[in-house]
Design a protein around this motif. Structure first.
Motif, short mmCIF file in Angstrom:
data_model
loop_
_atom_site.label_atom_id
_atom_site.label_comp_id
_atom_site.label_asym_id
_atom_site.label_seq_id
_atom_site.Cartn_x
_atom_site.Cartn_y
_atom_site.Cartn_z
N ASP A 113 1.15 -1.46 0.51
CA ASP A 113 -0.21 0.50 -0.52
C ASP A 113 1.06 0.76 -0.20
OD1 ASP A 113 -2.50 -1.36 0.28
OD2 ASP A 113 -2.03 -1.87 2.70
N ILE A 114 1.58 1.56 -1.13
CA ILE A 114 1.98 3.07 -1.55
C ILE A 114 1.31 3.73 -2.15
CG2 ILE A 114 4.48 3.30 -2.05
CD1 ILE A 114 5.47 0.31 -1.21
N VAL A 115 1.04 4.74 -1.77
CA VAL A 115 1.37 6.21 -2.46
C VAL A 115 2.32 6.84 -3.18
CG1 VAL A 115 -1.26 5.69 -2.53
CG2 VAL A 115 -0.09 7.45 -0.99
N GLU A 116 1.69 7.96 -3.99
CA GLU A 116 3.26 8.85 -4.26
C GLU A 116 2.74 11.00 -4.65
OE1 GLU A 116 6.19 6.53 -5.51
OE2 GLU A 116 5.24 7.45 -7.81
N ALA A 117 3.23 10.99 -4.27
CA ALA A 117 2.69 12.35 -4.96
C ALA A 117 4.24 12.60 -5.70
CB ALA A 117 2.20 13.77 -3.47
N GLU A 118 4.16 13.88 -6.53
CA GLU A 118 4.98 13.88 -6.83
C GLU A 118 5.26 15.91 -7.76
OE1 GLU A 118 8.17 12.32 -10.48
OE2 GLU A 118 6.84 11.20 -10.04
N ARG A 119 6.24 16.15 -7.70
CA ARG A 119 6.03 17.69 -7.91
C ARG A 119 5.60 17.99 -9.65
NH1 ARG A 119 9.73 22.33 -8.08
NH2 ARG A 119 10.89 21.07 -7.69
#
Length: 428
Positions: A132-138
């Protein structure tokens, strides 16, 4: 003139070579001097212009920094603690909102911060578990989020043992986790009260899905079939799903889900049973005790054992804080000595089975924290541990062939696994 011999005058070779040497020496000297001049000129230009031009090396990004979510802190708090401005943190949260339930975050879960060479955060990775891995990228001034796709496989395993002490300790001794205990007990929650009915020597067995990524265990999947053997009786739950949904059934196709739970608390200890002749711990004398007492820590949540309507909530003399629920088929349930009431619990309010209606306390005539639980049928108190409640919906006639096939397959696998006493691995 006679006797006179004319001599042919030949060139003097030695004298010619001597005259050529200076010329060759001058040529070599000039050639060497010219090469030296070219070398010095190149060296001067190199020193003047700083050497041949090279492509500049791109600075390497620093390694990511990992932090953990602290108890009592919000996700935004964690971002700001890493130096991220509040407005930027708000954009990160907004991007993650469609992938992450911020109400379910738990202390100890990790945040991984990635930076560019200048030290600006460019990516935030949140791990709730290995899968369960989520990521936010600029992306410029905006942030986009996605869920990382982690490959997993499910393996069906046998878990079986004998009860020693309680179900938690017995399964923990097998190397299993508390979640499996809760899942197993949930199957029989309408049919068996582990707080009052379980005995040392009882036997439990099940086939359960275990989810892995590589060789790392991630979580439990579904319990496919389960059995609990106590005092000569075997309780069996078989998972079956049709167009109407999924649930657990007996081998005969009857639903294990009843209209009433067997207990209003999860894993507690019965300290006093239903009786017409119990010595009262405070008032003395032998008096009827038309209830079941469950010992539990102060503040333990109390469930509604069935769907119903709140008939009474408030103080009720020696019973202290009390909730009375009215159910169908002319049943009522009563919960006494409470420390407080659940959210929205008021007279006339509708409640659902397993909804938290109150919390264990010691109000009224009580010697310590416990729940006094009573069942009323047709206006009379009955024994909650022996009462037979309304059954759930059985397998439909149309689904009976499919259920029979599922039942025979799962019970066959369980018997084979027990005979071999080894895990069954099935990757899907």
């Amino acid at each position: 003139m006679r006797g006179t011999k004319l001599q042919q005058q030949t060139p003097d070779i030695g004298s010619s070579e001597d005259s050529a040497r200076p010329a060759r020496s001058r040529a070599w000297f000039l050639l060497g001097a010219g090469g030296l001049a070219v070398f010095l000129l190149g060296l001067g230009l190199t020193l003047f212009w700083g050497g041949p031009t090279q492509s500049p090396t791109t600075p390497a990004s620093p390694p990511p920094i990992t932090r953990t979510l602290q108890k009592g802190r919000t996700f935004v708090d964690a971002l700001q603690a890493h130096g991220i401005r509040r407005d930027v943190a708000a954009r990160i949260v907004q991007a993650l909102r469609s992938h992450l339930d911020f109400r379910r975050l738990r202390p100890g879960e990790s945040l991984e911060f990635h930076h560019d060479p200048a030290g600006t955060v460019t990516k935030v990775v949140y791990r709730q578990s290995p899968v369960d891995i989520v990521e936010a990228e600029r992306q410029g001034e905006a942030w986009t989020a996605s869920r990382r796709d982690v490959p997993v496989d499910r393996r069906v395993a046998l878990v079986a043992g004998t009860l020693e002490g309680n179900l938690f300790d017995s399964m923990e001794a097998l190397g299993e986790q508390a979640q499996l205990v809760l899942d197993f007990a949930e199957i029989f929650a309408w049919d068996f009260d582990f707080a009052s009915d379980s005995q040392p020597g009882d036997r439990f067995r099940m086939l359960v899905e275990k989810v892995f990524t590589g060789e790392q265990f991630v979580r439990y999947g579904r319990v496919l079939v389960a059995e609990y053997e106590s005092e000569g009786k075997t309780h069996t739950g078989i998972y079956f799903r049709d167009k109407d949904g999924g649930g657990y059934y007996t081998p005969a196709g009857e639903s294990l889900r009843r209209s009433f739970l067997k207990s209003p608390l999860e894993f507690t200890r019965v300290t006093s049973r239903y009786s017409y002749g119990r010595r009262h711990p405070i008032l003395g004398g032998v008096r009827p005790h038309l209830a079941v007492d469950y010992a539990a820590p102060h503040g333990t949540p109390v469930w509604a054992v069935a769907d119903g309507t709140v008939e009474f909530v408030g103080w009720e003399g020696g019973n202290g804080n009390t909730v009375i629920l009215r159910h169908r088929a002319n049943f009522k349930t009563m919960y006494n000595h409470l420390s407080g009431f659940g959210k929205g619990i008021r007279a006339g309010a509708a409640v659902k089975q397993r909804q938290v209606i109150a919390y264990v306390g010691s109000t009224g005539l009580s010697t310590g924290p416990h729940l006094d639980y009573r069942v009323i049928k047709d206006g009379r108190f009955v024994n909650p541990l022996k009462e037979t409640f309304l059954p759930g919906k059985p397998v439909s006639s149309a689904s009976r062939p499919a259920f029979t096939e599922t039942r025979d397959s799962l019970l066959g696998q369980l018997r084979s696994a027990l005979a071999a006493h080894s895990p069954i691995d099935r990757t899907s």
